[in-house]
Design an enzyme around this catalytic site. Structure first.
Site, PDB file in Angstrom:
ATOM      1  CE  LYS A  64      -1.765   0.679   3.842  1.00 54.93           C
ATOM      2  NZ  LYS A  64      -2.395   0.975   5.131  1.00 54.93           N
ATOM      3  NE  ARG A  72      -7.681   2.447  12.702  1.00 54.05           N
ATOM      4  CZ  ARG A  72      -6.858   2.355  13.714  1.00 54.05           C
ATOM      5  NH1 ARG A  72      -5.561   2.379  13.516  1.00 54.05           N
ATOM      6  NH2 ARG A  72      -7.319   2.229  14.940  1.00 54.05           N
ATOM      7  NE  ARG A  84       6.678  -6.607   7.846  1.00 57.48           N
ATOM      8  CZ  ARG A  84       5.591  -5.865   8.023  1.00 57.48           C
ATOM      9  NH1 ARG A  84       5.177  -5.051   7.076  1.00 57.48           N
ATOM     10  NH2 ARG A  84       4.933  -5.924   9.156  1.00 57.48           N
ATOM     11  NE  ARG A 144       9.213  -3.808  10.775  1.00 58.81           N
ATOM     12  CZ  ARG A 144       9.721  -2.572  10.743  1.00 58.81           C
ATOM     13  NH1 ARG A 144       9.725  -1.844  11.830  1.00 58.81           N
ATOM     14  NH2 ARG A 144      10.223  -2.081   9.644  1.00 58.81           N
ATOM     15  NE  ARG A 170       0.315  -6.621  12.393  1.00 59.63           N
ATOM     16  CZ  ARG A 170       1.402  -7.316  12.776  1.00 59.63           C
ATOM     17  NH1 ARG A 170       1.638  -7.505  14.065  1.00 59.63           N
ATOM     18  NH2 ARG A 170       2.228  -7.816  11.890  1.00 59.63           N
TER      19      ARG A 170
END
Ligand SMILES: [Zn+2]
Length: 216
Positions: free
Chosen positions: A14, A89, A123, A156, A167
């Site tokens: 995004k 949101r 990641r 992370r 999430r």
């Protein structure tokens, strides 16, 4: 002047797509994530709140997001359009936003949950300079080491399967009603974000009747 909202789960590219659009269409890229990151890096009060929330795998609260966006949009002089990412949101925010701003289109980047997991769990981050890597899309030259400074690459804290599942669930619960609201206005374009970056960008522009990306 164009005003767009871009939506997409993390890992959907995004931010990259928003930047590419903003670049040669002279749009302001308003990224709620970037604003929060800046606050974390500069040890502000907002930054401390954001850090705590993200470490728990939760999304930052609506009130905080709203105040940050209001401030950012109030600072804008509106000679240029914008592409906003990370807002609205909630259904309430979406309705307010659509009434206050004449939005030209909503870009919805679609990515299957499985592909999101594959991308997000790949990641890595340099523990010294903070450079981002991805073991699928952007591998370091030497395994486990940063190309720039040689620092050790780490994951992370919130990129683990449990936090990611939380999430994903939160994203779907939040996003479905938003898409419904936007679709009533009939200007949602849904793009398959599993394709290469250039293809996704080209499809976005085609769907919104925007000029193709300038060469070079
Ligand atoms: Zn580094």
């Amino acid at each position: 002047m164009h005003k767009y909202i871009i939506m997409g789960i993390q890992g959907s590219g995004k931010g990259t797509q928003a930047k590419l659009l903003a670049e040669d269409l002279e749009l302001e890229h308003v990224s709620v994530g970037d604003i929060f990151r800046w606050n974390v890096q500069h040890h502000t009060k907002i930054g401390a709140q954001v850090k705590r929330t993200m470490a728990a795998g939760r999304l930052v609260g609506d009130e905080l997001v709203e105040s940050v966006v209001r401030e950012r949009l109030a600072a804008h002089d509106w000679n240029f359009g914008f592409i906003i990412d990370g807002f609205p949101r909630t259904a309430r925010q979406a309705q307010f936003f659509l009434e206050s701003y004449d939005i030209d289109g909503v870009i919805n980047l679609h990515l299957d949950d499985e592909e999101v997991s594959r991308r997000v769990l790949a990641r890595r981050l340099c523990s010294q300079c903070g450079m981002d890597y991805n073991l699928i899309a952007h591998r370091p030259e030497h395994e486990g080491a940063c190309d720039v400074c040689g620092g050790a690459l780490v994951t992370r804290a919130d990129d683990n399967p449990e936090a990611l599942a939380t999430r994903l669930a939160a994203y779907h619960a939040e996003t479905r009603p938003l898409i419904d609201i936007f679709q009533h206005k009939e200007f949602v374009v849904t793009i398959d974000a599993g394709q290469p970056v250039d293809v996704v960008q080209a499809e976005i522009r085609k769907s919104l009747a925007l000029p193709a990306r300038a060469a070079g």
